[in-house]
Scaffold this motif. Sequence first.
Motif, PDB file in Angstrom:
ATOM      1  N   LYS A   1      23.586  59.859  26.843  1.00 60.10           N
ATOM      2  CA  LYS A   1      22.715  60.980  27.203  1.00 60.10           C
ATOM      3  C   LYS A   1      23.423  61.960  28.124  1.00 60.10           C
ATOM      4  O   LYS A   1      23.083  63.120  28.159  1.00 60.10           O
ATOM      5  N   SER A   2      24.382  61.459  28.902  1.00 61.75           N
ATOM      6  CA  SER A   2      25.160  62.438  29.671  1.00 61.75           C
ATOM      7  C   SER A   2      26.640  62.271  29.364  1.00 61.75           C
ATOM      8  O   SER A   2      27.098  61.196  28.994  1.00 61.75           O
ATOM      9  N   LYS A   3      27.355  63.368  29.509  1.00 54.95           N
ATOM     10  CA  LYS A   3      28.731  63.458  29.013  1.00 54.95           C
ATOM     11  C   LYS A   3      29.746  63.209  30.110  1.00 54.95           C
ATOM     12  O   LYS A   3      29.418  63.149  31.295  1.00 54.95           O
ATOM     13  N   TYR A   4      30.988  63.079  29.664  1.00 56.23           N
ATOM     14  CA  TYR A   4      32.129  63.030  30.585  1.00 56.23           C
ATOM     15  C   TYR A   4      33.224  63.855  29.947  1.00 56.23           C
ATOM     16  O   TYR A   4      33.095  64.269  28.784  1.00 56.23           O
ATOM     17  N   SER A   5      34.299  64.081  30.693  1.00 64.37           N
ATOM     18  CA  SER A   5      35.341  64.963  30.193  1.00 64.37           C
ATOM     19  C   SER A   5      35.855  64.474  28.841  1.00 64.37           C
ATOM     20  O   SER A   5      36.259  63.323  28.687  1.00 64.37           O
ATOM     21  N   ASN A   6      35.870  65.401  27.878  1.00 60.23           N
ATOM     22  CA  ASN A   6      36.190  65.048  26.506  1.00 60.23           C
ATOM     23  C   ASN A   6      37.609  64.524  26.324  1.00 60.23           C
ATOM     24  O   ASN A   6      37.880  63.786  25.383  1.00 60.23           O
ATOM     25  N   VAL A   7      38.512  64.875  27.214  1.00 55.66           N
ATOM     26  CA  VAL A   7      39.909  64.461  27.033  1.00 55.66           C
ATOM     27  C   VAL A   7      40.043  62.936  27.005  1.00 55.66           C
ATOM     28  O   VAL A   7      40.959  62.401  26.400  1.00 55.66           O
ATOM     29  N   PHE A   8      39.117  62.247  27.646  1.00 50.68           N
ATOM     30  CA  PHE A   8      39.235  60.787  27.714  1.00 50.68           C
ATOM     31  C   PHE A   8      38.734  60.084  26.463  1.00 50.68           C
ATOM     32  O   PHE A   8      38.723  58.858  26.398  1.00 50.68           O
ATOM     33  N   ASN A   9      38.307  60.880  25.478  1.00 47.42           N
ATOM     34  CA  ASN A   9      37.984  60.290  24.184  1.00 47.42           C
ATOM     35  C   ASN A   9      39.220  60.163  23.300  1.00 47.42           C
ATOM     36  O   ASN A   9      39.109  59.837  22.127  1.00 47.42           O
ATOM     37  N   TYR A  10      40.388  60.451  23.880  1.00 46.66           N
ATOM     38  CA  TYR A  10      41.639  60.318  23.135  1.00 46.66           C
ATOM     39  C   TYR A  10      42.442  59.160  23.705  1.00 46.66           C
ATOM     40  O   TYR A  10      42.349  58.844  24.889  1.00 46.66           O
ATOM     41  N   PRO A  11      43.258  58.524  22.859  1.00 45.71           N
ATOM     42  CA  PRO A  11      43.975  57.317  23.302  1.00 45.71           C
ATOM     43  C   PRO A  11      45.285  57.619  24.021  1.00 45.71           C
ATOM     44  O   PRO A  11      45.860  58.698  23.871  1.00 45.71           O
TER      45      PRO A  11
ATOM     46  N   PRO B   1      38.299  59.608  18.573  1.00 48.05           N
ATOM     47  CA  PRO B   1      39.007  58.343  18.365  1.00 48.05           C
ATOM     48  C   PRO B   1      38.617  57.232  19.355  1.00 48.05           C
ATOM     49  O   PRO B   1      38.731  56.062  19.011  1.00 48.05           O
ATOM     50  N   CYS B   2      38.178  57.571  20.546  1.00 47.88           N
ATOM     51  CA  CYS B   2      37.928  56.509  21.540  1.00 47.88           C
ATOM     52  C   CYS B   2      36.520  56.497  22.131  1.00 47.88           C
ATOM     53  O   CYS B   2      36.262  55.695  23.041  1.00 47.88           O
ATOM     54  N   ASN B   3      35.617  57.353  21.644  1.00 48.27           N
ATOM     55  CA  ASN B   3      34.280  57.382  22.256  1.00 48.27           C
ATOM     56  C   ASN B   3      33.660  55.987  22.300  1.00 48.27           C
ATOM     57  O   ASN B   3      33.153  55.550  23.335  1.00 48.27           O
ATOM     58  N   ALA B   4      33.692  55.294  21.152  1.00 52.13           N
ATOM     59  CA  ALA B   4      33.011  53.997  21.067  1.00 52.13           C
ATOM     60  C   ALA B   4      33.670  52.991  21.999  1.00 52.13           C
ATOM     61  O   ALA B   4      32.990  52.206  22.661  1.00 52.13           O
ATOM     62  N   GLU B   5      34.998  53.035  22.063  1.00 52.40           N
ATOM     63  CA  GLU B   5      35.698  52.099  22.938  1.00 52.40           C
ATOM     64  C   GLU B   5      35.373  52.353  24.404  1.00 52.40           C
ATOM     65  O   GLU B   5      35.077  51.423  25.160  1.00 52.40           O
ATOM     66  N   ARG B   6      35.397  53.626  24.804  1.00 47.86           N
ATOM     67  CA  ARG B   6      35.126  53.935  26.217  1.00 47.86           C
ATOM     68  C   ARG B   6      33.739  53.433  26.622  1.00 47.86           C
ATOM     69  O   ARG B   6      33.578  52.774  27.646  1.00 47.86           O
TER      70      ARG B   6
ATOM     71  N   MET C   1      32.399  42.833  12.226  1.00 43.95           N
ATOM     72  CA  MET C   1      33.546  43.676  12.599  1.00 43.95           C
ATOM     73  C   MET C   1      33.491  43.980  14.082  1.00 43.95           C
ATOM     74  O   MET C   1      32.452  44.355  14.605  1.00 43.95           O
ATOM     75  N   SER C   2      34.626  43.794  14.746  1.00 45.21           N
ATOM     76  CA  SER C   2      34.609  44.180  16.153  1.00 45.21           C
ATOM     77  C   SER C   2      35.471  45.420  16.358  1.00 45.21           C
ATOM     78  O   SER C   2      36.298  45.779  15.510  1.00 45.21           O
ATOM     79  N   LEU C   3      35.233  46.033  17.495  1.00 49.63           N
ATOM     80  CA  LEU C   3      35.859  47.307  17.815  1.00 49.63           C
ATOM     81  C   LEU C   3      37.376  47.159  17.928  1.00 49.63           C
ATOM     82  O   LEU C   3      37.865  46.224  18.553  1.00 49.63           O
ATOM     83  N   LYS C   4      38.109  48.081  17.314  1.00 46.23           N
ATOM     84  CA  LYS C   4      39.577  48.027  17.329  1.00 46.23           C
ATOM     85  C   LYS C   4      40.129  48.962  18.395  1.00 46.23           C
ATOM     86  O   LYS C   4      39.745  50.119  18.465  1.00 46.23           O
ATOM     87  N   SER C   5      41.032  48.415  19.201  1.00 47.29           N
ATOM     88  CA  SER C   5      41.638  49.226  20.257  1.00 47.29           C
ATOM     89  C   SER C   5      43.147  49.101  20.195  1.00 47.29           C
ATOM     90  O   SER C   5      43.685  48.156  19.610  1.00 47.29           O
ATOM     91  N   LEU C   6      43.846  50.059  20.827  1.00 50.57           N
ATOM     92  CA  LEU C   6      45.304  49.938  20.976  1.00 50.57           C
ATOM     93  C   LEU C   6      45.651  48.858  21.988  1.00 50.57           C
ATOM     94  O   LEU C   6      46.771  48.370  22.043  1.00 50.57           O
ATOM     95  N   ASP C   7      44.681  48.520  22.829  1.00 52.66           N
ATOM     96  CA  ASP C   7      44.921  47.561  23.897  1.00 52.66           C
ATOM     97  C   ASP C   7      44.479  46.176  23.440  1.00 52.66           C
ATOM     98  O   ASP C   7      43.298  45.950  23.188  1.00 52.66           O
ATOM     99  N   PRO C   8      45.435  45.238  23.302  1.00 49.77           N
ATOM    100  CA  PRO C   8      45.081  43.903  22.795  1.00 49.77           C
ATOM    101  C   PRO C   8      44.020  43.205  23.644  1.00 49.77           C
ATOM    102  O   PRO C   8      43.230  42.425  23.125  1.00 49.77           O
ATOM    103  N   ARG C   9      43.997  43.506  24.937  1.00 40.92           N
ATOM    104  CA  ARG C   9      42.990  42.835  25.778  1.00 40.92           C
ATOM    105  C   ARG C   9      41.587  43.289  25.403  1.00 40.92           C
ATOM    106  O   ARG C   9      40.634  42.522  25.491  1.00 40.92           O
ATOM    107  N   ILE C  10      41.472  44.548  24.993  1.00 41.99           N
ATOM    108  CA  ILE C  10      40.151  45.026  24.576  1.00 41.99           C
ATOM    109  C   ILE C  10      39.774  44.411  23.234  1.00 41.99           C
ATOM    110  O   ILE C  10      38.621  44.032  23.021  1.00 41.99           O
ATOM    111  N   ASN C  11      40.758  44.248  22.356  1.00 45.32           N
ATOM    112  CA  ASN C  11      40.464  43.576  21.083  1.00 45.32           C
ATOM    113  C   ASN C  11      39.949  42.157  21.315  1.00 45.32           C
ATOM    114  O   ASN C  11      39.060  41.687  20.621  1.00 45.32           O
TER     115      ASN C  11
END
Lengths: 328, 212
Positions: free
Chosen positions: A121-131, A293-298, B1-11
């Motif tokens: 619902k709230s955003k953060y700087s978009n640059v951190f959505n990149y790896p 590329p990284c939104n879901a991971e973050r 399926m789990s989330l894929k990361s460049l960082d193995p610890r996150i995987n």
Amino acid sequence: MYGGGNTFEAIKAEGLEEEDARKMAEFEGRIAQGEKIEPDDWMPRLYRQQLIRMIEQHAHSEIIGALPEGTWITRAPGFRRKLALMAKVQDEVGHAQLLYSAAETLGKSREEMLTDLINGKSKYSNVFNYPTYTWADSCIISWLIDAGAIVNQMANSKGSYGPYCRALERICAEEAFHLKYGHDSVVYMATGSSIQRQMVQEALNRWWSQIMTFFGPSDKLSVHTETLMRWKVKMASNDECRQQYLDMYVPKILELGLTIPDPLLKKNEDTGQWEYTEPDWDEFRRVINGDGPCNAERLGVRRMAEERGAWVRLALKNPTAKYVRPLA
Amino acid sequence: MSLKSLDPRINRLNLPDGEQPPMEPKAAFDQFETYEVFAQKRDNTPFTYAGPVHAPNADVAFLFAKEQYSRRSACSGLWVVQTRHIMVSPYANDDECIYDTFKVEIPEHTAWPLESYEVFHLKKRGKAHTHIGRVGATSYQEAYHKAKQAFAAQHPAVNMWVVKSKNVLQSAEEDRDMWLTLPEKKYREPAAYKVLDRIKSFKEKQQKALNK
Ligand SMILES: [Fe+2]
Ligand SMILES: [Fe+2]
Ligand SMILES: [Fe+2]
């Protein structure tokens, strides 16, 4: 890391006409005189809303920004770099703490802010959505993204809201180390072996378009923007920040023999303005709305930390607690 | 399926991939209560407001405060106070003194003996509250009045805070060595990074290569 005067959504507040005219005059008079606003003062709803959104997004950017760099701590080359990067990442998380509290003085609880971050619902700087593919990506962030954050934060520290200014003063003092550390780590690679040079050049190529979007799109000169500038919520336009940034950092990049991946980038000597290829704002909007590329991971990592720590916080919770917002 | 990361610890965390149901809103006090922190930069200087921390109790608040507010700058003492124990006056304009504009009824003395209260002043909006002294009183209102008598003329303020001394958790004299960690962490100082020589010799080398 991010401290823009702008936020990532359109300003939604309405109803300036409904504000008390006498109080509004007093409020605007105070700001015009250079006096700061403190939490207990009367303030227009638009001022409060916009500050909450801005400080909250700044806080989220600090805590999320710690992730792409934090991932390199264990793999940083050498003990000295590990120590320094660890200290820097800890600083960034500390910045989030300071900023969440500053936002909280305006009436939004930390619980709500953290929930809104995780639920998108709230955003953060978009640059951190990149790896950060390599160690060099981490160095480029430490130097060139932090440099952008500093341009923003220095401007905002002259804003009108007391608690935000106090937090930014502390933050800016710590950022001086980040900038030097980042510069040092990039210089080290850029003046090193050809493999190191190639690595840092590739990282710069990957990050340049993120750097160019860091300050946000050109602001449309809306009535709201003008109002926020008069209220010293927004201290400089996005383009002014970008120009200032290019003035300061393009020469420092070029002197290392690195190239900037934009054939149109040059300073127009007549206007004194930098000209450049317009960044891809469609991609920017797409990524900030979740499709990067990284939104879901973050958010996944953040959420995991919240969920797995929940039992500890529950166990420590004080049943007799009463809520009081922080004072200043 | 789990989330894929460049960082193995996150995987290895096996985080779920794809759209997630929203997280339940956090419950009240998931982030605890707030405490206000005052730091002393050097011996014999007044304690100055540093900022808030969130913590479940005073001891944890102290640990967080130490980490947050003394980690990066010189410090010789910390005070930590639960926010709700601090009485706050309204704010005056920068050219006024709060003691002139804010009136408080002094209650009849109800309880003896006098209790000790700590008084903090904000000199100017946007600055930080500073410890200005201590008064003895039997209520916050009386403490305000005593503070006015004792400090208003010498130390005009736009805002004042007053708190019972017994509610201030203070770092102890005998723990002074806990503040001595800064010098061994020079890598956090901008001055530890000297790049100019490196850049200069790099440029010279490049120039030589060009001249050849
Ligand atoms: Fe930061
Ligand atoms: Fe940063
Ligand atoms: Fe930083």
